[in-house]
Design an enzyme around this catalytic site. Structure first.
Site, mmCIF file in Angstrom:
data_model
loop_
_atom_site.group_PDB
_atom_site.id
_atom_site.type_symbol
_atom_site.label_atom_id
_atom_site.label_comp_id
_atom_site.label_asym_id
_atom_site.label_seq_id
_atom_site.Cartn_x
_atom_site.Cartn_y
_atom_site.Cartn_z
ATOM 1 C CG ASP A 1 2.848 -2.731 9.335
ATOM 2 O OD1 ASP A 1 3.102 -3.926 9.065
ATOM 3 O OD2 ASP A 1 2.799 -1.829 8.479
ATOM 4 C CG ASP B 1 6.620 -2.572 9.772
ATOM 5 O OD1 ASP B 1 7.407 -3.034 8.913
ATOM 6 O OD2 ASP B 1 6.110 -1.439 9.697
ATOM 7 C CB THR C 1 -3.095 7.069 -1.368
ATOM 8 O OG1 THR C 1 -2.366 5.906 -1.823
ATOM 9 C CG2 THR C 1 -2.462 8.331 -1.934
ATOM 10 N NE ARG D 1 -1.645 -0.994 3.719
ATOM 11 C CZ ARG D 1 -1.938 -0.756 4.981
ATOM 12 N NH1 ARG D 1 -3.170 -0.483 5.317
ATOM 13 N NH2 ARG D 1 -1.014 -0.787 5.909
#
Ligand code: PRP
Length: 221
Positions: free
Chosen positions: A206, A209, A112, A108
């Site tokens: 995330d 991550d 945005t 992604r």
């Protein structure tokens, strides 16, 4: 929310909720995050296999009697959406050692949040296979639907796709149901909502991550 006949939420047992409690804690160590995530991923994969087709098979037991059993009725392929989807590969290979694995790399845009396809490599005969689409996070569902499109271009029927998903937003599930209603989703948790930054709430941060150790921060998306 109602889950619908193609959305399967793992039984919300105390054990599963306890594992979610460990990994959702922003203070969770990476070692614990990986360990407990992998336990949940194993449950997700086992449940996902229940949504593949089986056919009758008889075998003769050691005492000479017939066991009226079942076997997988289709060829299979797993496709992780890189990067976070790769977190599911180790358990996948424990459950299905010889499984074929395609790859789709979608990231992604940080600002945005729109998905961008960077890379794909799929088996030539994937159109003849059922596909386990390994996509742990379903926030806006943009990445997941982009992956379903890539599989569709390769000839995979949506009804032959089982999406193995760790965490889903109601918005993401509704979008998949609207745009790819024949795709099956197996998930371990459905969140309350997406916030204005498209982060799932209460969320997990995330996932990629935290799993791969590329940040020290807790909640990001
Ligand atoms: C994350 C996650 C999903 C996607 C979900 O990927 O792994 O692929 O976002 O969000 P969406 O439903 O709104 O598309 P990201 O692009 O952050 O990359 P990562 O896999 O490297 O974490």
């Amino acid at each position: 929310m109602t889950t619908g006949h193609r959305v399967h939420l793992l039984p919300q047992t105390d054990q599963l909720r306890a594992m979610h409690t460990v990994i959702r804690d922003r203070a969770c160590t990476r070692q614990d995050f990986v360990f407990y995530s992998r336990r949940v991923i194993r449950l997700l994969l086992e449940e996902s296999l229940n949504h593949l087709p089986f056919q009758k098979k008889e075998v003769t037991t050691p005492v000479g009697e017939t066991y009226h059993g079942l076997e997988f009725a289709s060829k299979l392929c797993a496709v992780p959406v890189i990067r976070a989807g790769e977190s599911m590969e180790a358990e996948l290979r424990d459950v299905l050692p010889g499984v074929r694995v395609g790859k789709i790399l979608i990231q992604r845009d940080r600002r945005t949040k729109l998905p961008h396809l960077y890379y794909k490599h799929l088996p030539d005969d994937i159109a003849d296979r059922h596909v386990l689409l390994l996509e742990p996070m379903l926030a806006t569902a943009g990445s997941a639907l982009a992956a379903v499109d890539v599989l569709g271009e390769a000839g995979v029927e949506p009804r032959n796709i089982v999406m193995v998903n760790f965490l889903a937003s109601p918005e993401g599930i509704h979008r998949v149901q609207a745009q790819a209603p024949d795709v099956t989703i197996v998930t371990s948790a459905i969140e309350d909502h997406l916030n204005q930054h498209k982060f799932m709430i209460p969320g997990i941060g995330d996932f990629g991550d935290r799993f791969f150790g590329t940040t020290d921060a807790g909640a990001t998306s």
